[in-house]
Motif scaffolding. Structure first.
Motif, PDB file in Angstrom:
ATOM      1  N   TRP A 172     -13.735   5.899   0.870  1.00 51.59           N
ATOM      2  CA  TRP A 172     -13.920   4.864  -0.152  1.00 51.59           C
ATOM      3  C   TRP A 172     -12.719   3.917  -0.196  1.00 51.59           C
ATOM      4  CZ3 TRP A 172     -18.261   3.973  -2.949  1.00 51.59           C
ATOM      5  CH2 TRP A 172     -19.224   4.983  -2.990  1.00 51.59           C
ATOM      6  N   THR A 173     -13.010   2.640  -0.412  1.00 52.15           N
ATOM      7  CA  THR A 173     -11.996   1.635  -0.711  1.00 52.15           C
ATOM      8  C   THR A 173     -12.387   0.967  -2.021  1.00 52.15           C
ATOM      9  OG1 THR A 173     -11.472   1.220   1.608  1.00 52.15           O
ATOM     10  CG2 THR A 173     -10.890  -0.498   0.036  1.00 52.15           C
ATOM     11  N   LEU A 174     -11.513   1.076  -3.021  1.00 53.36           N
ATOM     12  CA  LEU A 174     -11.783   0.519  -4.339  1.00 53.36           C
ATOM     13  C   LEU A 174     -10.779  -0.589  -4.625  1.00 53.36           C
ATOM     14  CD1 LEU A 174     -12.162   3.912  -6.270  1.00 53.36           C
ATOM     15  CD2 LEU A 174     -13.962   2.613  -5.098  1.00 53.36           C
ATOM     16  N   ALA A 175     -11.238  -1.658  -5.268  1.00 55.47           N
ATOM     17  CA  ALA A 175     -10.332  -2.768  -5.565  1.00 55.47           C
ATOM     18  C   ALA A 175     -10.843  -3.549  -6.768  1.00 55.47           C
ATOM     19  CB  ALA A 175     -10.191  -3.699  -4.369  1.00 55.47           C
ATOM     20  N   LEU A 176      -9.904  -4.064  -7.540  1.00 51.99           N
ATOM     21  CA  LEU A 176     -10.189  -4.991  -8.632  1.00 51.99           C
ATOM     22  C   LEU A 176      -9.362  -6.244  -8.389  1.00 51.99           C
ATOM     23  CD1 LEU A 176     -11.382  -5.791 -11.398  1.00 51.99           C
ATOM     24  CD2 LEU A 176      -9.390  -4.681 -12.454  1.00 51.99           C
ATOM     25  N   ASN A 177     -10.027  -7.377  -8.223  1.00 49.07           N
ATOM     26  CA  ASN A 177      -9.352  -8.657  -7.979  1.00 49.07           C
ATOM     27  C   ASN A 177      -9.539  -9.585  -9.161  1.00 49.07           C
ATOM     28  OD1 ASN A 177     -10.116  -7.771  -4.926  1.00 49.07           O
ATOM     29  ND2 ASN A 177      -8.315  -9.107  -4.924  1.00 49.07           N
ATOM     30  N   ALA A 205     -16.355  -1.745  -4.572  1.00 49.92           N
ATOM     31  CA  ALA A 205     -16.318  -0.381  -4.033  1.00 49.92           C
ATOM     32  C   ALA A 205     -16.981  -0.404  -2.663  1.00 49.92           C
ATOM     33  CB  ALA A 205     -17.032   0.593  -4.956  1.00 49.92           C
ATOM     34  N   THR A 206     -16.237  -0.007  -1.634  1.00 46.73           N
ATOM     35  CA  THR A 206     -16.735  -0.038  -0.266  1.00 46.73           C
ATOM     36  C   THR A 206     -16.710   1.372   0.305  1.00 46.73           C
ATOM     37  OG1 THR A 206     -15.822  -2.262   0.011  1.00 46.73           O
ATOM     38  CG2 THR A 206     -16.460  -1.080   2.005  1.00 46.73           C
ATOM     39  N   TYR A 207     -17.832   1.783   0.886  1.00 50.19           N
ATOM     40  CA  TYR A 207     -17.940   3.109   1.502  1.00 50.19           C
ATOM     41  C   TYR A 207     -18.241   2.939   2.980  1.00 50.19           C
ATOM     42  CZ  TYR A 207     -19.491   7.882   2.437  1.00 50.19           C
ATOM     43  OH  TYR A 207     -19.625   9.155   2.942  1.00 50.19           O
ATOM     44  N   ARG A 208     -17.418   3.562   3.841  1.00 50.79           N
ATOM     45  CA  ARG A 208     -17.588   3.477   5.291  1.00 50.79           C
ATOM     46  C   ARG A 208     -17.727   4.878   5.863  1.00 50.79           C
ATOM     47  NH1 ARG A 208     -13.154   0.005   4.108  1.00 50.79           N
ATOM     48  NH2 ARG A 208     -13.705  -2.209   4.284  1.00 50.79           N
ATOM     49  N   TRP A 209     -18.608   5.007   6.829  1.00 49.76           N
ATOM     50  CA  TRP A 209     -18.773   6.306   7.470  1.00 49.76           C
ATOM     51  C   TRP A 209     -19.148   6.137   8.934  1.00 49.76           C
ATOM     52  CZ3 TRP A 209     -22.449   3.770   4.825  1.00 49.76           C
ATOM     53  CH2 TRP A 209     -23.749   3.732   5.332  1.00 49.76           C
ATOM     54  N   ARG A 221       0.850  -1.188   0.000  1.00 52.69           N
ATOM     55  CA  ARG A 221       0.000   0.000   0.000  1.00 52.69           C
ATOM     56  C   ARG A 221       0.885   1.238   0.000  1.00 52.69           C
ATOM     57  NH1 ARG A 221      -2.909  -4.068   1.508  1.00 52.69           N
ATOM     58  NH2 ARG A 221      -5.192  -3.984   1.624  1.00 52.69           N
ATOM     59  N   PHE A 222       0.794   2.012  -1.062  1.00 55.62           N
ATOM     60  CA  PHE A 222       1.578   3.237  -1.182  1.00 55.62           C
ATOM     61  C   PHE A 222       0.980   4.324  -0.301  1.00 55.62           C
ATOM     62  CE2 PHE A 222       2.307   0.844  -5.045  1.00 55.62           C
ATOM     63  CZ  PHE A 222       3.669   0.992  -5.262  1.00 55.62           C
ATOM     64  N   SER A 223       1.795   5.329  -0.008  1.00 51.28           N
ATOM     65  CA  SER A 223       1.345   6.407   0.878  1.00 51.28           C
ATOM     66  C   SER A 223       0.254   7.260   0.248  1.00 51.28           C
ATOM     67  CB  SER A 223       2.539   7.291   1.264  1.00 51.28           C
ATOM     68  OG  SER A 223       3.167   7.824   0.101  1.00 51.28           O
ATOM     69  N   ASN A 224       0.123   7.207  -1.084  1.00 54.64           N
ATOM     70  CA  ASN A 224      -0.903   8.007  -1.748  1.00 54.64           C
ATOM     71  C   ASN A 224      -2.244   7.285  -1.863  1.00 54.64           C
ATOM     72  OD1 ASN A 224      -0.334   6.067  -3.630  1.00 54.64           O
ATOM     73  ND2 ASN A 224       0.165   7.496  -5.302  1.00 54.64           N
ATOM     74  N   GLY A 225      -2.347   6.095  -1.259  1.00 51.40           N
ATOM     75  CA  GLY A 225      -3.611   5.366  -1.279  1.00 51.40           C
ATOM     76  C   GLY A 225      -3.670   4.230  -2.273  1.00 51.40           C
ATOM     77  N   LEU A 226      -2.740   4.191  -3.231  1.00 53.88           N
ATOM     78  CA  LEU A 226      -2.716   3.107  -4.204  1.00 53.88           C
ATOM     79  C   LEU A 226      -2.236   1.817  -3.542  1.00 53.88           C
ATOM     80  CD1 LEU A 226      -2.940   2.261  -7.243  1.00 53.88           C
ATOM     81  CD2 LEU A 226      -0.497   2.799  -7.422  1.00 53.88           C
ATOM     82  N   LYS A 227      -2.825   0.692  -3.926  1.00 51.93           N
ATOM     83  CA  LYS A 227      -2.403  -0.602  -3.397  1.00 51.93           C
ATOM     84  C   LYS A 227      -2.400  -1.620  -4.528  1.00 51.93           C
ATOM     85  CE  LYS A 227      -7.147  -1.373  -1.786  1.00 51.93           C
ATOM     86  NZ  LYS A 227      -8.005  -1.618  -0.614  1.00 51.93           N
ATOM     87  N   ILE A 237      -5.493  -4.720  -7.634  1.00 51.31           N
ATOM     88  CA  ILE A 237      -5.112  -3.309  -7.680  1.00 51.31           C
ATOM     89  C   ILE A 237      -6.261  -2.511  -7.075  1.00 51.31           C
ATOM     90  CG2 ILE A 237      -5.994  -2.986 -10.049  1.00 51.31           C
ATOM     91  CD1 ILE A 237      -3.716  -0.922 -10.401  1.00 51.31           C
ATOM     92  N   GLY A 238      -5.917  -1.532  -6.248  1.00 50.89           N
ATOM     93  CA  GLY A 238      -6.965  -0.779  -5.576  1.00 50.89           C
ATOM     94  C   GLY A 238      -6.507   0.609  -5.201  1.00 50.89           C
ATOM     95  N   TYR A 239      -7.437   1.320  -4.580  1.00 52.35           N
ATOM     96  CA  TYR A 239      -7.137   2.702  -4.193  1.00 52.35           C
ATOM     97  C   TYR A 239      -8.028   3.065  -3.011  1.00 52.35           C
ATOM     98  CZ  TYR A 239      -5.992   7.657  -4.699  1.00 52.35           C
ATOM     99  OH  TYR A 239      -5.535   8.937  -4.478  1.00 52.35           O
ATOM    100  N   ASP A 240      -7.423   3.659  -1.980  1.00 50.92           N
ATOM    101  CA  ASP A 240      -8.157   4.147  -0.816  1.00 50.92           C
ATOM    102  C   ASP A 240      -8.190   5.667  -0.874  1.00 50.92           C
ATOM    103  OD1 ASP A 240      -8.429   1.557   0.130  1.00 50.92           O
ATOM    104  OD2 ASP A 240      -6.590   1.651   1.314  1.00 50.92           O
TER     105      ASP A 240
END
Length: 733
Positions: A694-699, A729-733, A648-654, A687-690
């Protein structure tokens, strides 16, 4: 990441401003350093201790991939390094990372487990553990059995509703009663949390997969004594090739009441409805693993069943509770109870074989163009009641500590079954120009009756610690089982009573540097529930026993756990059939191997999980059929290896990538010897992005869409799962 409780947010903020939390004594010290000017009001602030970490629960959520505690190996809250038997825990975060939508997907990076003994299969989570069936007599949910009877009415679980999946490898009957010698799988449900949790998840994938899920939890009162959680899934999808639907509705509400700090009562329920076809990739050995005599093969994407006829309708309901009360520092009681009802309506066309259209000419292409298919179906209704009562006593005398567990568990299952099968009754299928539909004749049933099983077990376990270095586990259990089989064919009922004593022992040494070598012995049993036709007396329960030696390494203060184990495992007294097809209790299978596993954070934000299984021996050592001796019963490759890493990169990319290698075999019963089922390696990726909430991912699983034969058994081979792609796509609040 899940929402953090307020105290942890405060800890993080203080650590960011002033260093690690351990360097701070209290918030009052910070208040003193920034005191108001002389003469101003100076109210005294209460001291709030800042903690760097929070204690991990043995059944709850784990942030990350490494669980350090579990109840699966002892039925008590125990560190994994103190468990004298191989155990793996797959956390919810790890399941999300690898894109696991089923139990067998989640176990794909776990040592000693085959997740595709029957290839691609939409109906069940077939697995094998250390060379033995891991799906019968069933998985466990929250420590209580999801019992099946080797039929097609099998309880299903939902990954989105699971907090963790635990695998205890080797015989486990002292804790769980009748069980496979290979081990048990326990799924821990998501339970109510005090901290607010609000999550909505959307998924879209191949095979028209569209899914919405939600997970909500928190307190219902200001004091936090009443907590709730509700988890749900609604899926609209199709089976591969668009052959038929693959829909699911799942909802799991639960509520926890804590009248005091010593008492917890949780009521939990679950409803699941599945409407699907019956997708599998079964082929004749000739035409799949081996070309036909004229050099042709069956197209790999051919549906050899019939989408217009097949269906797998599955409904299950469960309700139960978990109660725990601590009387004092010594005595604690626990009780778990669950009632469930399962309905299955299943039918399909199966057992494909080439139809001899020109029997006089063995090399005629017509003989390798059309497939015969048998008709199979089963309608089953299952009810189940399970209960586990425990009394735990924590005793201390000098340097000696005893954690004594006394338990009584009970299970009762009733299965009403109507099952039919035939090798004819369906139209021929042209593999070059398939046409589905047409008249299909349903055969008469070969099973029509009711099976009942009741089992009661009394067990005692003592976890003994001497100082901080030695841990000894001793356990014993006595089980009685009564089964009855009522046949509607002739109105007769066959009743059988069986009993068995099993034992377990293990010793662990806990070194100061984090090393923990151990030795253990464990046993299992499974009632057979049948009479010996020669003596007219019940067969004895089959049994299993295992010797295991291993070592774990958990660096102090780190986020790593490494383990290695060697084992000698035997299944004994199982039924084999002689040349006259008479059952005889002479079967024995021997499995020996080495397993390695690592779960570690190599550097901040870089996670690695790896496993390796070396199994040089997995053979039948005794049988009433001499030709079986020396062969494998279930296929077990000599080598099986898997590795997964994500960063997981510091910019949110994973990003993440994994590889799963399965060595070659000769199939179940070595049916393809001297040929081999080839080895294969499958690649997975993420590959994903936080961003914000939002948490986004493609598996992607089987990234290269590799075509492979997963296994062969009887006269058939089973093709593996094709590439799957799921965007989440996951949304948490």
């Amino acid at each position: 990441m899940r929402p953090l409780p307020r105290q942890r947010l405060l800890n993080a903020a203080l650590a960011a401003a002033f260093g690690t939390a351990s360097s701070l004594c209290s918030v009052s010290a910070f208040a003193q350093a920034t005191a108001q000017p002389s003469g101003a009001a100076d109210p005294t602030l209460p001291a709030i201790t800042v903690n760097a970490t929070t204690e991990e629960s043995a059944t709850g959520h784990v942030n990350g991939y490494l669980a350090k505690r579990s109840t699966a190996g002892s039925k008590t809250d125990t560190p994994i390094v103190e468990t004298p038997q191989s155990i793996s825990v797959i956390t919810a975060d790890r399941m999300d990372a690898i894109g696991a939508t089923t139990v067998k997907d989640a176990l794909g990076y776990t040592p000693g487990i085959a997740i595709a003994p029957f290839g691609a299969d939409s109906r069940y989570d077939w697995i094998a553990i250390r060379g033995f069936d891991g799906y019968a007599p069933g998985f466990y949910l929250d420590g209580l059995p999801l019992r099946n009877n080797g039929t097609w009415g099998v309880w299903k679980t939902e990954n989105y509703g699971s907090e963790r999946i635990e695998v205890l490898r080797g015989p486990t009957s002292v804790l769980y009663g009748m069980a496979s010698p290979g081990g048990v799988v326990n799924i821990a449900s998501k339970l109510p949390t005090a901290e607010p949790l609000r999550e909505i998840q959307l998924q879209y994938g191949n095979d028209a997969r569209r899914q919405v899920a939600g997970d909500f939890s928190g307190a219902l009162d200001a004091e936090g004594k009443v907590l709730y959680r509700i988890t749900g899934v609604l899926r609209d999808a199709q089976l591969p090739g668009g052959s038929s639907r693959d829909d699911r509705t799942y909802i799991a509400p639960s509520i926890t009441w804590k009248p005091s700090s010593d008492t917890t009562f949780t009521l939990l329920a679950q409803y699941q409805k599945n409407r699907a076809g019956a997708y599998s990739r079964i082929r004749p050995i000739e035409g799949s693993l081996k070309p036909t005599r004229i050099g042709t093969t069956i197209p790999s994407d051919l549906n050899v069943a019939d989408p217009s006829f097949d269906h797998f309708n599955h409904d299950q309901k469960m309700i139960g509770y978990q109660l725990e009360h601590r009387f004092n520092d010594t005595f604690t009681v626990r009780q778990k109870l669950r009632y469930g009802k399962l309905e299955v309506d299943y039918r399909t066309l199966q057992s494909p074989s080439f139809a001899a259209m020109d029997p006089a000419n063995a090399l005629s292409p017509a003989n390798y163009r059309y497939l015969n298919r048998g008709v199979f179906g089963s309608q089953e209704s299952t009810t189940s009641l399970t209960m586990d009562n425990q009394l735990q006593a924590d005793l201390r005398s000098g340097d000696w500590q005893h954690k004594v567990l006394v338990g009584l568990d009970y299970q009762r299952t009733r299965i009403d079954q109507y099952t039919y099968s035939s090798i004819v009754g369906a139209p021929l299928l042209d593999i070059q120009a398939p046409v589905y539909g047409g008249a299909i004749e349903l055969p008469a049933p070969y099973v029509n009756g009711v099976n009942r099983l009741a089992q009661t077990g009394i067990y005692v376990q003592d976890q003994i610690k001497w100082g901080d270095r030695w841990s000894l586990t001793l356990g014993g259990r006595y089980d009685t089982a009564q089964s009855s089989n009522y046949s509607r064919f002739d109105g007769t009922t066959q009743r059988i009573s069986e009993h068995k004593f099993t034992k377990r022992a293990g010793l662990v040494y806990l070194a100061p540097n984090g090393l923990a070598p151990y030795l253990s012995y464990s046993e299992s049993f499974a009632p057979i529930g049948a009479l010996d036709p020669a003596t007219k007396t019940p067969f004895k329960p089959e049994s299993g026993r295992q010797y295991e030696a291993g070592i774990r390494y958990q660096p102090p203060g780190g986020k790593s756990l490494y383990s290695a184990a060697i084992f000698d495992l035997r299944r004994k007294n199982y039924i084999t059939y002689d040349a006259s097809f008479m059952p005889r209790q002479t079967g024995e299978i021997s499995v020996r191997g080495l397993e390695l596993e690592a779960t570690t954070e190599l550097m901040p934000r870089l996670n690695l999980t790896a496993s390796y299984a070396y199994t040089p021996r997995a053979i039948v050592t005794a049988s009433s059929r001499v030709e079986e001796i020396g062969k494998q019963s279930m296929s077990v490759p000599r080598n099986r290896l898997s590795v997964w890493a994500d960063y997981r990169f510091s910019n949110g990319l994973k990003v993440g990538v994994g590889a799963r290698f399965n060595g070659s075999t000769h199939g179940d019963g070595e049916v393809v010897a001297p040929a081999k089922v080839p080895s294969y390696t499958l690649l997975d990726a993420m590959i994903g992005y936080d961003i914000d909430r939002w948490t986004l991912a493609l598996n992607l699983r089987n990234l290269t869409n590799k075509a492979y034969v997963a296994n062969c058994a009887y006269a058939y081979c089973y093709l593996g799962t094709q590439r799957t792609a799921v965007a989440t796509a996951t949304y948490r609040w």
